[in-house]
Scaffold this motif. Structure first.
Motif, mmCIF file in Angstrom:
data_model
loop_
_atom_site.group_PDB
_atom_site.id
_atom_site.type_symbol
_atom_site.label_atom_id
_atom_site.label_comp_id
_atom_site.label_asym_id
_atom_site.label_seq_id
_atom_site.Cartn_x
_atom_site.Cartn_y
_atom_site.Cartn_z
ATOM 1 N N TYR A 123 47.413 26.668 33.789
ATOM 2 C CA TYR A 123 48.437 26.106 34.677
ATOM 3 C C TYR A 123 49.509 27.143 35.017
ATOM 4 C CZ TYR A 123 46.234 21.617 34.175
ATOM 5 O OH TYR A 123 45.326 20.601 34.222
ATOM 6 N N SER A 124 49.754 28.079 34.126
ATOM 7 C CA SER A 124 50.732 29.135 34.408
ATOM 8 C C SER A 124 50.319 29.989 35.592
ATOM 9 C CB SER A 124 50.930 30.035 33.175
ATOM 10 O OG SER A 124 51.521 29.330 32.123
ATOM 11 N N VAL A 125 49.043 30.354 35.658
ATOM 12 C CA VAL A 125 48.600 31.263 36.726
ATOM 13 C C VAL A 125 48.675 30.630 38.113
ATOM 14 C CG1 VAL A 125 47.161 32.689 35.210
ATOM 15 C CG2 VAL A 125 46.135 30.737 36.407
ATOM 16 N N VAL A 126 48.767 29.309 38.176
ATOM 17 C CA VAL A 126 48.945 28.650 39.483
ATOM 18 C C VAL A 126 50.244 29.128 40.127
ATOM 19 C CG1 VAL A 126 49.270 26.418 40.646
ATOM 20 C CG2 VAL A 126 47.573 26.634 38.813
ATOM 21 N N GLY A 127 51.230 29.481 39.310
ATOM 22 C CA GLY A 127 52.507 29.968 39.810
ATOM 23 C C GLY A 127 52.408 31.250 40.623
ATOM 24 N N PHE A 128 51.286 31.965 40.508
ATOM 25 C CA PHE A 128 51.104 33.173 41.311
ATOM 26 C C PHE A 128 50.927 32.863 42.793
ATOM 27 C CE2 PHE A 128 50.341 35.038 37.155
ATOM 28 C CZ PHE A 128 51.059 36.219 37.277
ATOM 29 N N LEU A 170 42.779 31.613 40.400
ATOM 30 C CA LEU A 170 43.151 32.131 39.085
ATOM 31 C C LEU A 170 42.972 31.065 38.000
ATOM 32 C CD1 LEU A 170 46.300 34.209 40.078
ATOM 33 C CD2 LEU A 170 44.023 35.076 39.465
ATOM 34 N N ARG A 171 43.319 29.824 38.327
ATOM 35 C CA ARG A 171 43.108 28.732 37.373
ATOM 36 C C ARG A 171 41.613 28.530 37.134
ATOM 37 N NH1 ARG A 171 44.263 22.336 38.402
ATOM 38 N NH2 ARG A 171 43.242 21.660 36.491
ATOM 39 N N TYR A 172 40.829 28.572 38.198
ATOM 40 C CA TYR A 172 39.377 28.429 38.093
ATOM 41 C C TYR A 172 38.790 29.514 37.185
ATOM 42 C CZ TYR A 172 34.481 28.915 39.555
ATOM 43 O OH TYR A 172 33.119 29.058 39.569
ATOM 44 N N VAL A 173 39.186 30.761 37.396
ATOM 45 C CA VAL A 173 38.679 31.868 36.570
ATOM 46 C C VAL A 173 39.015 31.631 35.094
ATOM 47 C CG1 VAL A 173 38.979 34.342 36.063
ATOM 48 C CG2 VAL A 173 38.649 33.584 38.422
ATOM 49 N N THR A 174 40.221 31.167 34.835
ATOM 50 C CA THR A 174 40.625 30.876 33.454
ATOM 51 C C THR A 174 39.737 29.791 32.852
ATOM 52 O OG1 THR A 174 42.901 31.454 34.031
ATOM 53 C CG2 THR A 174 42.577 30.259 31.985
ATOM 54 N N HIS A 175 39.474 28.736 33.610
ATOM 55 C CA HIS A 175 38.614 27.657 33.118
ATOM 56 C C HIS A 175 37.169 28.139 32.916
ATOM 57 C CE1 HIS A 175 41.638 24.606 33.174
ATOM 58 N NE2 HIS A 175 41.758 24.568 34.493
#
Length: 191
Positions: free
Chosen positions: A93-98, A132-137
């Motif tokens: 959820y943090s990377v969504v802020g990018f 970015l969220r997708y890559v993290t998941h």
């Protein structure tokens, strides 16, 4: 200066709480994952106050999910569960802020009142944060949920996470574009 910091922290907390609540407005996918509105307040804060505020908002959304117990974890040892929770909730959820990386171009488009460019910048920001969220998941799926894969674990994780992240990205892009075009003052901190 101190009042501005306090105001920023209050805004981040409010937007994070809103994101947490909007995560309950969700369509649960049959195979797991859900399509919700959770990313909208994170993106809104990223465009309103910048990347760091967006990242902080996303971090708090993930933290709220963890402390309230609204999480799914793989059946692993405690150390692995902690790592999975950090990746799948705090980092994802943090990377969504990018999405806020496109804030400058979005603000330029609002000054010139170019609706097409506003929608483009918002959509690109949402797609960046979603990717970015997708890559993290996907990474989390490979590391912690590979036991459920029939065949190639990378393909399993990539497809599984795409089944809900693509609709999430589309919904967030549409809602944010409509919101930002019809109510641009939402993205101005002085309003």
């Amino acid at each position: 200066m101190r009042n501005l910091r306090v105001l920023l922290m209050v805004e981040i907390a409010i937007f994070a709480a809103l994101g947490f609540v909007l995560d309950f407005v969700a369509f649960r996918m049959p195979q797991g994952g859900s399509v919700s509105l959770v990313m909208i307040p994170i993106v809104l804060m990223a465009f309103r106050r910048g990347v760091l505020a967006g990242v902080a908002t996303g971090f708090l959304v993930g933290l709220l999910q963890i402390v309230t117990g609204f999480i799914s974890v793989a059946p692993l040892s405690f150390g692995f569960v902690v790592m999975q929770v950090i990746l799948d909730y705090l980092l994802a959820y943090s990377v969504v802020g990018f999405a806020g990386l496109l804030r400058g171009r979005y603000l330029e488009a609002t000054l010139t009142k170019k609706t097409g460019k506003i929608v483009l910048m918002v959509t690109l920001g949402v797609l960046l944060g979603s990717f970015l969220r997708y890559v993290t998941h996907v990474i989390t799926g490979i590391l912690f949920f590979g036991m459920f894969a029939d065949g190639n674990v990378f393909i399993y994780s990539a497809v599984y996470n795409a089944t809900y992240m693509i609709p999430v990205a589309v919904v967030a892009a549409v809602v944010c574009s409509l919101l930002f075009v019809t109510a641009p003052r939402l993205t101005r901190p002085e309003s």
